[in-house]
Scaffold this active site. Structure first.
Site, mmCIF file in Angstrom:
data_model
loop_
_atom_site.group_PDB
_atom_site.id
_atom_site.type_symbol
_atom_site.label_atom_id
_atom_site.label_comp_id
_atom_site.label_asym_id
_atom_site.label_seq_id
_atom_site.Cartn_x
_atom_site.Cartn_y
_atom_site.Cartn_z
ATOM 1 N N GLY A 144 -97.310 -4.689 -26.738
ATOM 2 C CA GLY A 144 -97.613 -4.782 -28.164
ATOM 3 C C GLY A 144 -96.571 -5.521 -28.983
ATOM 4 O O GLY A 144 -96.771 -5.728 -30.177
ATOM 5 N N GLY A 146 -100.057 -8.925 -32.564
ATOM 6 C CA GLY A 146 -99.662 -7.628 -33.085
ATOM 7 C C GLY A 146 -99.999 -6.531 -32.092
ATOM 8 O O GLY A 146 -100.820 -6.710 -31.189
ATOM 9 N N CYS A 147 -99.367 -5.377 -32.256
ATOM 10 C CA CYS A 147 -99.553 -4.284 -31.296
ATOM 11 C C CYS A 147 -100.978 -3.730 -31.329
ATOM 12 O O CYS A 147 -101.651 -3.673 -30.299
ATOM 13 C CB CYS A 147 -98.534 -3.180 -31.544
ATOM 14 N N TYR A 148 -101.445 -3.335 -32.507
ATOM 15 C CA TYR A 148 -102.804 -2.815 -32.605
ATOM 16 C C TYR A 148 -103.861 -3.853 -32.187
ATOM 17 O O TYR A 148 -104.760 -3.544 -31.401
ATOM 18 C CB TYR A 148 -103.105 -2.350 -34.035
ATOM 19 N N THR A 197 -103.633 -6.266 -30.144
ATOM 20 C CA THR A 197 -103.609 -6.500 -28.706
ATOM 21 C C THR A 197 -104.610 -5.588 -28.005
ATOM 22 O O THR A 197 -105.409 -6.027 -27.165
ATOM 23 C CB THR A 197 -102.198 -6.278 -28.142
#
Length: 315
Positions: free
Chosen positions: A298, A123-125, A127
């Site tokens: 992300g 996931g972006c966050y 990462t």
């Protein structure tokens, strides 16, 4: 699974969504790879999707979580003809039997991804959070049970179709916190791959810009074992990511660190992830900061990186 060939093939299930479109765009310049598609009117036809799955080497899932689980079940019906799967949803990030698709996580992670039948794209966050925390937990600078707080801001493109429409129509606020029930779906992934035994507090937010991301972790250095200096944290991060192509630790003496501010959009349209340690030595406080494109490292950028690793293609 499809027989190996000199030109690997893949199918993006959900290619019309934000992540799928970005992946296709990023793959446009990749030689030696064939991307297969289904006619738009048949994208939700299980039989058509299953038939195409049987013909390709890799299926990339760009679907909501429940639909991603259904797609995996569809692939399972193919038995030995089932393709390898890269799932860009959050459905399988902490699931047993799935390899976490963050090649820089540890030595040997990229090799594990190359061999894996099923890979979950990060996931972006998480990462950003995992990239900052995992090396410091491994090094013993942050205890596994430390009460970690992770704050983050993302461009609105990471929020799904309805959020994108609201921002682009001018109906959304300039900035908003969300996930304030402290049950964000990225928390299990963030905790597991950071190596934390205590559940972190995660507070995400959205800014009125399309893409770009900052993830930050505040620390009171005197509460950490051995009371490390900020330079010790920076050194541990630099050692962990030494030689990494896409993850860079910005040193404290870099000119960009002197400004005391950081632009969330500076790495847009790249697959880069920057890590920084801002500190006040007098007050023994530090803030770890990760900067990335929420649609790059992300999401779609990371997916293309994993596609290259899984199929042996330079991306």
């Amino acid at each position: 699974m499809a027989a190996p060939s000199t030109r690997p093939t893949l199918f993006i299930d959900g290619e019309a969504g934000t992540t799928g479109i970005e992946i296709r765009d990023r793959l446009a310049g990749v030689a030696g790879l064939s991307v297969r598609s289904i006619a738009p009117e048949r994208r939700k036809d299980p039989a058509a999707r299953k038939a195409l799955m049987a013909e390709v080497d890799l299926v990339v899932l760009c679907l909501p979580d429940d639909a991603a689980r259904e797609a995996v079940a569809l692939a399972d019906q193919l038995g030995p003809r089932a393709p390898r799967i890269l799932d860009a949803s959050s459905a399988h990030r902490v699931a047993e039997g799935w390899t976490f698709g963050f090649p820089e996580l540890n030595a040997g992670q990229a090799e594990a991804i190359a061999k894996a039948k099923r890979v979950s794209n990060p996931g972006c966050y998480p990462t950003g959070g995992i990239a900052l925390l995992h090396p410091l937990v491994v090094a013993g600078l942050i205890p596994a049970d430390y009460p970690v707080t992770v704050n983050a801001v993302s461009g609105y493109s990471g929020g799904g179709k309805s959020m994108i429409e609201a921002y682009e129509a001018g109906r959304a606020p300039a900035f908003e916190l969300y996930g304030l029930g402290l049950e964000h779906k990225h928390l299990p992934e963030l905790q597991k791959y950071s190596g934390l035994t205590r559940r972190p507090i995660f507070v995400p937010s959205i800014g009125n810009f399309r893409k770009g991301m900052l993830v930050s972790v505040p620390l009171h250095l005197d509460t950490l074992p051995g009371k490390p200096a900020a330079k010790d944290l920076e050194a541990a991060l630099a050692k962990h990511y030494a030689g990494a192509q896409y993850v860079k630790v910005v040193p404290s003496d870099d000119a960009s660190m002197k400004a005391g501010r950081i632009d969330a959009l500076a790495l847009n349209d790249t697959n880069l992830l920057e890590l920084r340690v801002y500190a006040n030595d007098q007050h023994r406080q530090a803030v770890l900061v990760a900067r990335l494109d929420n649609l790059g490292k992300g999401a779609s950028g990371a997916a293309v990186q994993n596609i290259g690793i899984m199929l042996g293609v330079a991306t």
